[in-house]
Design a protein around this motif. Sequence first.
Motif, mmCIF file in Angstrom:
data_model
loop_
_atom_site.group_PDB
_atom_site.id
_atom_site.type_symbol
_atom_site.label_atom_id
_atom_site.label_comp_id
_atom_site.label_asym_id
_atom_site.label_seq_id
_atom_site.Cartn_x
_atom_site.Cartn_y
_atom_site.Cartn_z
ATOM 1 N N GLY A 29 46.077 92.101 27.277
ATOM 2 C CA GLY A 29 45.352 92.657 26.135
ATOM 3 C C GLY A 29 44.445 91.653 25.446
ATOM 4 N N VAL A 30 43.831 90.733 26.226
ATOM 5 C CA VAL A 30 42.934 89.730 25.660
ATOM 6 C C VAL A 30 41.653 89.718 26.493
ATOM 7 N N SER A 31 40.717 88.847 26.121
ATOM 8 C CA SER A 31 39.471 88.729 26.870
ATOM 9 C C SER A 31 39.653 87.775 28.047
ATOM 10 N N VAL A 32 38.736 87.858 29.006
ATOM 11 C CA VAL A 32 38.771 86.945 30.146
ATOM 12 C C VAL A 32 38.613 85.504 29.673
ATOM 13 N N ARG A 33 37.744 85.286 28.680
ATOM 14 C CA ARG A 33 37.562 83.929 28.148
ATOM 15 C C ARG A 33 38.873 83.377 27.589
ATOM 16 N N THR A 34 39.660 84.245 26.917
ATOM 17 C CA THR A 34 40.957 83.811 26.377
ATOM 18 C C THR A 34 41.912 83.433 27.501
ATOM 19 N N VAL A 35 41.876 84.191 28.609
ATOM 20 C CA VAL A 35 42.734 83.859 29.753
ATOM 21 C C VAL A 35 42.419 82.465 30.263
ATOM 22 N N TYR A 36 41.115 82.147 30.411
ATOM 23 C CA TYR A 36 40.752 80.822 30.903
ATOM 24 C C TYR A 36 41.146 79.716 29.914
ATOM 25 N N ARG A 37 41.066 80.008 28.618
ATOM 26 C CA ARG A 37 41.518 79.021 27.622
ATOM 27 C C ARG A 37 43.021 78.802 27.737
ATOM 28 N N ASP A 38 43.774 79.902 27.954
ATOM 29 C CA ASP A 38 45.222 79.767 28.102
ATOM 30 C C ASP A 38 45.577 78.989 29.370
ATOM 31 N N VAL A 39 44.847 79.235 30.454
ATOM 32 C CA VAL A 39 45.083 78.493 31.698
ATOM 33 C C VAL A 39 44.866 77.008 31.461
ATOM 34 N N ALA A 40 43.803 76.666 30.741
ATOM 35 C CA ALA A 40 43.517 75.252 30.457
ATOM 36 C C ALA A 40 44.629 74.630 29.621
ATOM 37 N N ALA A 41 45.177 75.410 28.669
ATOM 38 C CA ALA A 41 46.261 74.893 27.836
ATOM 39 C C ALA A 41 47.522 74.640 28.663
ATOM 40 N N LEU A 42 47.832 75.549 29.599
ATOM 41 C CA LEU A 42 49.000 75.357 30.455
ATOM 42 C C LEU A 42 48.795 74.180 31.400
ATOM 43 N N GLN A 43 47.583 74.022 31.922
ATOM 44 C CA GLN A 43 47.301 72.881 32.787
ATOM 45 C C GLN A 43 47.486 71.572 32.025
ATOM 46 N N ALA A 44 47.034 71.552 30.776
ATOM 47 C CA ALA A 44 47.185 70.350 29.962
ATOM 48 C C ALA A 44 48.648 70.048 29.670
ATOM 49 N N ALA A 45 49.487 71.114 29.667
ATOM 50 C CA ALA A 45 50.921 70.938 29.403
ATOM 51 C C ALA A 45 51.698 70.585 30.664
ATOM 52 N N GLY A 46 50.999 70.484 31.819
ATOM 53 C CA GLY A 46 51.667 70.069 33.041
ATOM 54 C C GLY A 46 52.011 71.183 33.996
ATOM 55 N N VAL A 47 51.614 72.413 33.712
ATOM 56 C CA VAL A 47 51.872 73.528 34.628
ATOM 57 C C VAL A 47 50.792 73.507 35.703
ATOM 58 N N PRO A 48 51.154 73.421 37.008
ATOM 59 C CA PRO A 48 50.160 73.248 38.080
ATOM 60 C C PRO A 48 49.430 74.540 38.440
ATOM 61 N N LEU A 49 48.557 74.973 37.565
ATOM 62 C CA LEU A 49 47.729 76.156 37.802
ATOM 63 C C LEU A 49 46.385 75.729 38.381
ATOM 64 N N TYR A 50 45.813 76.554 39.258
ATOM 65 C CA TYR A 50 44.468 76.291 39.751
ATOM 66 C C TYR A 50 43.778 77.630 40.003
ATOM 67 N N THR A 51 42.468 77.592 40.094
ATOM 68 C CA THR A 51 41.685 78.811 40.301
ATOM 69 C C THR A 51 40.900 78.700 41.601
ATOM 70 N N GLU A 52 40.714 79.857 42.250
ATOM 71 C CA GLU A 52 39.905 79.954 43.459
ATOM 72 C C GLU A 52 38.851 81.022 43.244
ATOM 73 N N SER A 53 37.639 80.737 43.627
ATOM 74 C CA SER A 53 36.553 81.710 43.463
ATOM 75 C C SER A 53 36.337 82.480 44.747
ATOM 76 N N GLY A 54 35.548 83.534 44.647
ATOM 77 C CA GLY A 54 35.208 84.327 45.823
ATOM 78 C C GLY A 54 36.187 85.449 46.066
ATOM 79 N N PRO A 55 35.910 86.282 47.108
ATOM 80 C CA PRO A 55 36.813 87.402 47.428
ATOM 81 C C PRO A 55 38.221 86.887 47.729
ATOM 82 N N GLY A 56 39.209 87.558 47.159
ATOM 83 C CA GLY A 56 40.595 87.154 47.362
ATOM 84 C C GLY A 56 41.017 85.993 46.499
ATOM 85 N N GLY A 57 40.115 85.505 45.648
ATOM 86 C CA GLY A 57 40.447 84.379 44.777
ATOM 87 C C GLY A 57 41.176 84.832 43.530
ATOM 88 N N GLY A 58 41.369 83.907 42.624
ATOM 89 C CA GLY A 58 42.056 84.213 41.388
ATOM 90 C C GLY A 58 42.750 82.984 40.833
#
Length: 318
Positions: A29-58
């Motif tokens: 229930g948030v914006s896509v921009r908020t999702v990317y901000r949350d991902v950055a916050a989790l990455q900064a906290a040490g959670v190994p998240l990464y993003t992939e572009s293109g079909p099948g990415g995410g």
Amino acid sequence: MRSSRLLDLMLRLQGGPGCTAARLADELGVSVRTVYRDVAALQAAGVPLYTESGPGGGIRLLDGWQSKLSGMTGAETSALMLLGIPGLADDLGLADVTARAEAKLLGALPLPLRAGALLWRERLHVDAPGWFSRSQHPGELAAVATAVLEGRRLTIGYRKGARSVTRTLDPLGLVAKAGVWYLVARHRDRTLSYRVSRIASARVLGEPARRPEAFDLAGWWAESTAAFDRALLRFPCRVRLSPYAWRRLPSVVGEEAAKVPPSAPDGDGWVTVELRLEAEEVALDQFLAFGPGIEVLEPPSLRSALREAARRTARLND
């Protein structure tokens, strides 16, 4: 709160193939921009998240990474439902399990999320029982809860006034209402509620409980309590109420009794209503709370009783 959303996002990605930012945004229930901000916050906290572009990415978690929440036992996971509800875990005999679950949950959270969770625990308290009342002793609640959670039949000794009866039940659920516990169970072909403090003995049986399909505990409880309130309302009366008394009507006579249509207001704003209350003596006690904001029109006996009560009050305070 952002801390709870960050935890939700992390758990949605854990053990899965990943998810697009758009889908996560829709689910949270948030914006896509908020999702990317949350991902950055989790990455900064040490959670190994990464993003992939293109079909099948995410957005994905590093393969094989899991939070410490995966080390929780079934009982500890269930006990999470009791966190922050004072007294319930103690009554159910789950205080130690709940404390362990809370410790594991806090230990598993990244530091930014842990700080937010601790803030809620320090600054939010739920006092379940009402004013001027205390929780009743839970008695056989632990055994009853075992039967409810394990889906097993239960034999109880139940106090009804001066006598005791034995019942074999199919437990359906437990309800805590203003510090009082109730067992909802099937007896023969009826669904009934039993006050747990009146259960003198409880024995969990080996056979499975028979549970109606799609039984809704919260819905059944709401309808049952409303039906009980309606069954008590047998005394009809007609009254005029001042604007102040009309606004106060639900708090004085109860929500169910106050579900009546008023007449059109007169020149002073007073309305006339037809009420059904428990009994004449109950109506008298309730109407005294309105002071000069009520006039009883019918029946004459209640009008007379209210007039005499007002006179006695006036004489005592003359």
